[in-house]
Design a protein around this motif. Sequence first.
Motif, PDB file in Angstrom:
ATOM      1  N   UNK A  15       0.845  -1.195   0.000  1.00  0.00           N
ATOM      2  CA  UNK A  15       0.000   0.000   0.000  1.00  0.00           C
ATOM      3  C   UNK A  15       0.876   1.239   0.000  1.00  0.00           C
ATOM      4  N   UNK A  16       0.405   2.297  -0.623  1.00  0.00           N
ATOM      5  CA  UNK A  16       1.092   3.580  -0.611  1.00  0.00           C
ATOM      6  C   UNK A  16       0.304   4.520   0.292  1.00  0.00           C
ATOM      7  N   UNK A  17       0.973   5.059   1.286  1.00  0.00           N
ATOM      8  CA  UNK A  17       0.317   5.944   2.235  1.00  0.00           C
ATOM      9  C   UNK A  17       0.995   7.304   2.251  1.00  0.00           C
ATOM     10  N   UNK A  18       0.281   8.281   2.750  1.00  0.00           N
ATOM     11  CA  UNK A  18       0.786   9.654   2.758  1.00  0.00           C
ATOM     12  C   UNK A  18       1.954   9.801   3.721  1.00  0.00           C
ATOM     13  N   UNK A  19       3.089  10.319   3.212  1.00  0.00           N
ATOM     14  CA  UNK A  19       4.254  10.575   4.061  1.00  0.00           C
ATOM     15  C   UNK A  19       4.326  12.035   4.479  1.00  0.00           C
ATOM     16  N   UNK A  20       3.809  12.915   3.640  1.00  0.00           N
ATOM     17  CA  UNK A  20       3.712  14.338   3.982  1.00  0.00           C
ATOM     18  C   UNK A  20       2.454  14.881   3.324  1.00  0.00           C
ATOM     19  N   UNK A  21       1.776  15.810   3.975  1.00  0.00           N
ATOM     20  CA  UNK A  21       0.483  16.284   3.477  1.00  0.00           C
ATOM     21  C   UNK A  21       0.613  17.051   2.166  1.00  0.00           C
ATOM     22  N   UNK A  22      -0.499  17.220   1.454  1.00  0.00           N
ATOM     23  CA  UNK A  22      -0.460  17.980   0.193  1.00  0.00           C
ATOM     24  C   UNK A  22      -0.017  19.420   0.415  1.00  0.00           C
ATOM     25  N   UNK A  23       0.633  19.965  -0.583  1.00  0.00           N
ATOM     26  CA  UNK A  23       0.969  21.387  -0.554  1.00  0.00           C
ATOM     27  C   UNK A  23      -0.310  22.201  -0.687  1.00  0.00           C
ATOM     28  N   UNK A  24      -0.321  23.417  -0.219  1.00  0.00           N
ATOM     29  CA  UNK A  24      -1.523  24.248  -0.344  1.00  0.00           C
ATOM     30  C   UNK A  24      -2.025  24.310  -1.781  1.00  0.00           C
ATOM     31  N   UNK A  25      -3.304  23.989  -1.944  1.00  0.00           N
ATOM     32  CA  UNK A  25      -3.923  24.036  -3.268  1.00  0.00           C
ATOM     33  C   UNK A  25      -3.773  22.770  -4.080  1.00  0.00           C
ATOM     34  N   UNK A  26      -3.044  21.777  -3.569  1.00  0.00           N
ATOM     35  CA  UNK A  26      -2.847  20.516  -4.302  1.00  0.00           C
ATOM     36  C   UNK A  26      -3.640  19.394  -3.632  1.00  0.00           C
ATOM     37  N   UNK A  27      -4.287  18.535  -4.433  1.00  0.00           N
ATOM     38  CA  UNK A  27      -5.024  17.414  -3.840  1.00  0.00           C
ATOM     39  C   UNK A  27      -4.128  16.211  -3.520  1.00  0.00           C
ATOM     40  N   UNK A  28      -2.873  16.265  -3.956  1.00  0.00           N
ATOM     41  CA  UNK A  28      -1.996  15.112  -3.819  1.00  0.00           C
ATOM     42  C   UNK A  28      -0.957  15.345  -2.726  1.00  0.00           C
ATOM     43  N   UNK A  29      -0.602  14.293  -1.966  1.00  0.00           N
ATOM     44  CA  UNK A  29       0.453  14.439  -0.949  1.00  0.00           C
ATOM     45  C   UNK A  29       1.793  14.742  -1.606  1.00  0.00           C
ATOM     46  N   UNK A  30       2.642  15.463  -0.873  1.00  0.00           N
ATOM     47  CA  UNK A  30       3.956  15.802  -1.416  1.00  0.00           C
ATOM     48  C   UNK A  30       4.856  14.579  -1.504  1.00  0.00           C
ATOM     49  N   UNK A  32       4.839  10.064  -0.722  1.00  0.00           N
ATOM     50  CA  UNK A  32       4.148   8.848  -0.296  1.00  0.00           C
ATOM     51  C   UNK A  32       5.199   7.816   0.098  1.00  0.00           C
ATOM     52  N   UNK A  33       4.800   6.880   0.915  1.00  0.00           N
ATOM     53  CA  UNK A  33       5.721   5.823   1.308  1.00  0.00           C
ATOM     54  C   UNK A  33       5.011   4.477   1.231  1.00  0.00           C
ATOM     55  N   UNK A  34       5.736   3.434   0.872  1.00  0.00           N
ATOM     56  CA  UNK A  34       5.124   2.107   0.798  1.00  0.00           C
ATOM     57  C   UNK A  34       5.048   1.468   2.178  1.00  0.00           C
ATOM     58  N   UNK A  35       3.958   0.761   2.429  1.00  0.00           N
ATOM     59  CA  UNK A  35       3.834  -0.010   3.666  1.00  0.00           C
ATOM     60  C   UNK A  35       3.314  -1.401   3.325  1.00  0.00           C
ATOM     61  N   UNK A  36       3.720  -2.371   4.105  1.00  0.00           N
ATOM     62  CA  UNK A  36       3.296  -3.753   3.875  1.00  0.00           C
ATOM     63  C   UNK A  36       1.837  -3.932   4.279  1.00  0.00           C
ATOM     64  N   UNK A  37       1.140  -4.772   3.536  1.00  0.00           N
ATOM     65  CA  UNK A  37      -0.246  -5.087   3.864  1.00  0.00           C
ATOM     66  C   UNK A  37      -0.351  -6.433   4.575  1.00  0.00           C
TER      67      UNK A  37
END
Length: 335
Positions: A15-30, A32-37
């Motif tokens: 799974x890819x999870x958010x490592x840092x929040x989106x920049x202002x005005x962007x819907x996407x995180x700055x 992402x990091x992989x984590x095991x499921x």
Amino acid sequence: MATWRITAVINFPIALTEASPPAPGSPFPQQVKPISRISQKISKDLNGILITLEPWQQSQFPPGFFPLNSEPAAITVTLTGDTPENVLLQSEDLLEKIIDDLSFQLQQAVYIFQLEVLDVTPPLCIGMNREILLYPFPHGYYSPKYMQSIPLGNEAVAFTPEIRAEYELKDEKVRAALRWYIKGLATSFEVDKFAFYWISLEILCSRSDVVVEKPYTAKCGHDIPNCPVCNTSTSKEVNGLTIQKFLVEKNGIDPELARELWKMRQMFHGANHLSIKATKELPRLTIALRYAVMRSLKDALDILQDDLPIVKMDVPSISSGIFIKGTREIAEQDI
């Protein structure tokens, strides 16, 4: 009777999870990091058969070996039997069901990249030599639906192909048949090749003058040649008999082979469960089907049958999978 542990190493999506929040005005995180499921062993007793699913860290596979965003995991099944081959055959259906269920739950195809059958009959100690049957990476142990084979010496092509002076194809059915034939060449799985070549064959058959008609047959088995109300003929084209006649009369296929091809075609309707037994003859039939389609395409494209490219039918093929049988020492992780 010995106790055997079957270990199937599979691809398991991460799974890819958010490592840092989106920049202002962007819907996407700055970032992402992989984590095991799958962080720990999952065990299940299925009618006395122990099944486990866990992360696999015993072997380092080459970079890029697994599909993108996947990690290795292992399914283990413990069974009793006299030989590793018989135990593997005994477990085939169960392994297939587990793999298909995981693929459905994850919505991603899961493959067995490596499979080992190991004798774990008690008592078991580190350093003991025990019998194994190993299907090593990269080919691993293929489900019949992922079967691959390599024909030997079945084609002859020009060393340097031509750029033709004319590429106009007025018959759209011929163009469509050629597209499906090329898809058959492009895929590596035997079932897919058969399906794509068959689509091409049916298109080419539909533009021919070969037709087999039969009157309507009631469930009781009686033919009703004419409508009892208006006396109109009930005869209609019978797809199976028409295609078999097309294979025989237009492509030189033996009638018995044509029947075999039609019978294998019924896998599209669920009549063939794609088991090892049911697909045993698939490589041979796929070669024959490709031969027939090539002949029909050449006729449709006004290419002489003796001109290149040429596809032969009566050639052997070899499986792309290999296995190793022998012994190995019991390691700590086997206990």
